[in-house]
Design a protein around this motif. Sequence first.
Motif, PDB file in Angstrom:
ATOM      1  N   ILE A 207       0.701  -1.360   0.041  1.00 18.05           N
ATOM      2  CA  ILE A 207      -0.446   0.116   0.191  1.00 18.05           C
ATOM      3  C   ILE A 207       0.637   0.948   0.126  1.00 18.05           C
ATOM      4  N   ILE A 208       0.736   1.835  -1.097  1.00 19.77           N
ATOM      5  CA  ILE A 208       1.658   3.275  -1.325  1.00 19.77           C
ATOM      6  C   ILE A 208       1.536   4.135  -1.085  1.00 19.77           C
ATOM      7  N   THR A 209      -0.099   4.129  -0.842  1.00 19.90           N
ATOM      8  CA  THR A 209      -0.653   5.710  -0.658  1.00 19.90           C
ATOM      9  C   THR A 209      -1.921   5.224  -0.206  1.00 19.90           C
ATOM     10  N   GLU A 210      -2.222   6.381   1.009  1.00 22.09           N
ATOM     11  CA  GLU A 210      -4.099   5.981   1.187  1.00 22.09           C
ATOM     12  C   GLU A 210      -4.259   7.074   0.819  1.00 22.09           C
TER      13      GLU A 210
ATOM     14  N   LYS B 282       2.287   9.569  -8.848  1.00 19.80           N
ATOM     15  CA  LYS B 282       2.001   8.410  -9.704  1.00 19.80           C
ATOM     16  C   LYS B 282       4.152   8.163  -9.280  1.00 19.80           C
ATOM     17  N   ASP B 283       4.344   9.846  -9.110  1.00 20.03           N
ATOM     18  CA  ASP B 283       6.528   9.822  -8.825  1.00 20.03           C
ATOM     19  C   ASP B 283       6.549   8.427  -8.198  1.00 20.03           C
TER      20      ASP B 283
ATOM     21  N   ILE C  46       7.666   0.528  -9.075  1.00 16.72           N
ATOM     22  CA  ILE C  46       8.191  -0.178 -10.298  1.00 16.72           C
ATOM     23  C   ILE C  46       9.262  -0.126 -10.306  1.00 16.72           C
ATOM     24  N   ASN C  47       9.909   0.894 -10.731  1.00 16.19           N
ATOM     25  CA  ASN C  47      11.040   0.578 -10.975  1.00 16.19           C
ATOM     26  C   ASN C  47      11.953  -0.267 -10.409  1.00 16.19           C
TER      27      ASN C  47
ATOM     28  N   TYR D 125      -8.940   8.197 -12.472  1.00 17.65           N
ATOM     29  CA  TYR D 125      -7.571   8.592 -13.547  1.00 17.65           C
ATOM     30  C   TYR D 125      -7.771   8.182 -14.937  1.00 17.65           C
ATOM     31  N   LEU D 126      -7.855   6.954 -15.146  1.00 18.71           N
ATOM     32  CA  LEU D 126      -7.508   6.560 -16.564  1.00 18.71           C
ATOM     33  C   LEU D 126      -8.559   6.778 -17.506  1.00 18.71           C
ATOM     34  N   TYR D 127     -10.067   6.826 -16.226  1.00 18.93           N
ATOM     35  CA  TYR D 127     -11.214   7.383 -17.180  1.00 18.93           C
ATOM     36  C   TYR D 127     -11.451   8.808 -18.046  1.00 18.93           C
TER      37      TYR D 127
END
Length: 114
Positions: free
Chosen positions: A7-10, A62-63, A69-70, A89-91
Amino acid sequence: MYRFNIIITEYCNANCSHCYMSAGSNRIKKSMTKEQIKKIIDNIPKNTDTIVLTGGEIFLVKDLLFYAINTIMEKNSTIKIGLESNGKYLYMNSDPYKELVLLKKSGVDFIRFS
C-alpha cells in the motif's frame, strides 16, 4: 513463491462505501516515502512471484508509483507487477491508452480495477 501487496498511499479520489480509505474520510492521509518503498522491496524474498501496488488510489502518487515499479524491476525483472486502482484517473485522462502503454513498457503485467 511469495506474493505481496504494498500500500503506497492512502490518498483516494473516490468515496466507496466499502473502503476505509475513501475520499470522504476525515483522517489524515499518508503516502510511503521512496526510502520506505526501497527498504520494503530490498527485503522481498528472492523467490517472490508477484507484487501488487495498491492504495488508496495509486495514480494520485505517480512519482511513487513509477519509483516502486522501477525499484522492483531493478531488483528482479521476473517479478510480476500488478496495480490496483479505482480507474477514475484513467477514465478521466484524455489519452488512457498512452498511460496503459507507458505502464506496460515500465514492467506492469496487470491492473485490477475496483
